[in-house]
Design a protein around this motif. Structure first.
Motif, PDB file in Angstrom:
ATOM      1  N   VAL A 111       0.742  -2.557   2.713  1.00  0.00           N
ATOM      2  CA  VAL A 111       1.404  -3.290   2.224  1.00  0.00           C
ATOM      3  C   VAL A 111       1.906  -3.316   0.845  1.00  0.00           C
ATOM      4  CG1 VAL A 111       0.642  -5.248   3.870  1.00  0.00           C
ATOM      5  CG2 VAL A 111      -0.430  -4.790   1.563  1.00  0.00           C
ATOM      6  N   SER A 112       1.423  -2.145   0.254  1.00  0.00           N
ATOM      7  CA  SER A 112       1.876  -1.879  -1.073  1.00  0.00           C
ATOM      8  C   SER A 112       2.748  -0.580  -1.272  1.00  0.00           C
ATOM      9  CB  SER A 112       0.697  -1.630  -2.189  1.00  0.00           C
ATOM     10  OG  SER A 112      -0.332  -0.698  -1.658  1.00  0.00           O
ATOM     11  N   ARG A 113       3.198  -0.309   0.117  1.00  0.00           N
ATOM     12  CA  ARG A 113       3.930   1.033   0.079  1.00  0.00           C
ATOM     13  C   ARG A 113       5.083   1.009  -1.101  1.00  0.00           C
ATOM     14  NH1 ARG A 113       7.406   3.019   5.352  1.00  0.00           N
ATOM     15  NH2 ARG A 113       8.466   4.698   4.345  1.00  0.00           N
ATOM     16  N   LYS A 114       5.892  -0.132  -1.149  1.00  0.00           N
ATOM     17  CA  LYS A 114       7.059  -0.067  -2.151  1.00  0.00           C
ATOM     18  C   LYS A 114       6.509   0.187  -3.495  1.00  0.00           C
ATOM     19  CE  LYS A 114      10.541  -3.211  -3.841  1.00  0.00           C
ATOM     20  NZ  LYS A 114      11.231  -4.392  -3.911  1.00  0.00           N
ATOM     21  N   GLN A 115       5.479  -0.263  -3.998  1.00  0.00           N
ATOM     22  CA  GLN A 115       4.685   0.123  -5.458  1.00  0.00           C
ATOM     23  C   GLN A 115       4.564   1.522  -5.437  1.00  0.00           C
ATOM     24  OE1 GLN A 115       4.306  -2.833  -3.274  1.00  0.00           O
ATOM     25  NE2 GLN A 115       2.766  -3.944  -4.322  1.00  0.00           N
TER      26      GLN A 115
END
Length: 321
Positions: A91-95
């Protein structure tokens, strides 16, 4: 903002506390209720990771730590593309993708999983979708390929999709030459789980030890997949043998930039508490009586302030002695 960041980078441990707190009550849930309870805890971790700020720590010889998505992630850039140790939570792929792009525009070509837990391997799917070669111990592949229950979390983890499962596995040791570094992967034997490995970047003298070391905090030990206090102690001793006073040591959790002195303190704490708890168990004390005796009291001020609470850690140790 600071408290939110602290929750995100240590949310995995909050899951353990919550599950342990329920277990300590002796309560019983139906399968549906148990799933809902655990799903809430895991969701808390993922929700926290989704909002987490990724903090970058530059070490030496181009090795960088990314902190904030589950366990501490190591990255090495160079002509062979980005090499990662652990993948964090998806879920923290973007960051994470942003942090990786700031290191190098090159793709991730190699990903090493130190063990199977979701806060270290959940990001395998999106990294694997880019063609990265995923490497791990053979037991890690086994756990990521099947439904795997962790009793202390009251949770059944579903298998990862095929592209997220390590296709390149080994049993004892594996060596790579990437981006000018001799990268050596070594299996500990049963420790935090029974699939833990260390990753040594030889020329840089940087050692990633995964969850065999939690810097400044009591560790979780996963008995469901072969972990034990004795295994954690043995792994700590192996890490001490593999390092010198100049080695930078990366723990799975806690302050991500550590050293041999701090690791020695961790090992000594494990040994001392193990002996106290073992003596209580030999004397016929029940698990609850051992917890009530507060065998960790001398260490709680330093090690027990945030994550695994003293009672839960005592229960984990008791189970393994």
């Amino acid at each position: 903002m600071k408290s939110e960041h602290m929750l995100s980078r240590r949310g995995f441990c909050l899951c353990c506390i919550g599950a342990a707190g329920f277990a300590a009550t002796g309560g019983w849930l139906s399968p549906r209720e148990a799933y809902a309870e655990a799903r809430g805890l895991v969701s808390l971790i993922k929700d926290s990771a989704a909002k987490s700020v990724i903090t970058t720590h530059k070490l030496r010889d181009g090795i960088i730590i990314l902190e904030g998505s589950g366990g501490n992630v190591a990255v090495l850039g160079g002509k062979d593309g980005l090499v990662m140790v652990d993948a964090g939570i998806s879920v923290s792929r973007k960051q994470m993708a942003k942090a990786l792009a700031e290191i190098s525009p090159d793709p991730v070509t190699h990903l090493v999983n130190t063990h199977w837990h979701f806060d270290h391997a959940d990001g395998n799917a999106w990294i694997g979708s880019g063609g990265a070669k995923i490497i791990a111990h053979e037991n890690t592949r086994k756990y990521l390929s099947q439904v795997q229950r962790v009793e202390d979390w009251d949770y059944n983890f579903l298998p990862l999709e095929p592209r997220a499962v390590p296709k390149h596995v080994f049993s004892k040791e594996h060596s790579l030459k990437l981006n000018g570094e001799s990268v050596t992967l070594k299996y500990y034997g049963p420790a935090h789980t029974d699939g833990d490995i260390s990753v040594m970047f030889g020329e840089a003298d940087v050692l990633h030890v995964g969850d065999t070391y939690w810097n400044g905090i009591y560790p979780f030990i996963d008995h469901s997949t072969g972990g034990s206090i004795d295994g954690m102690i043995a792994a700590s001793e192996a890490n001490l043998s593999a390092s010198t006073d100049k080695t930078i040591i990366i723990p799975g959790h806690g302050n991500p930039v550590s050293n041999r002195t701090e690791l020695q303190n961790f090992r000594d704490m494990l040994v001392a508490i193990r002996e106290i708890v073992a003596a209580l168990k030999r004397a016929g004390r029940s698990r609850d009586e051992a917890v009530a005796a507060k065998p960790t009291a001398a260490f709680d001020a330093k090690w027990g302030n945030f994550v695994i609470d003293p009672g839960f850690f005592t229960r984990l140790v008791y189970e393994g002695v």
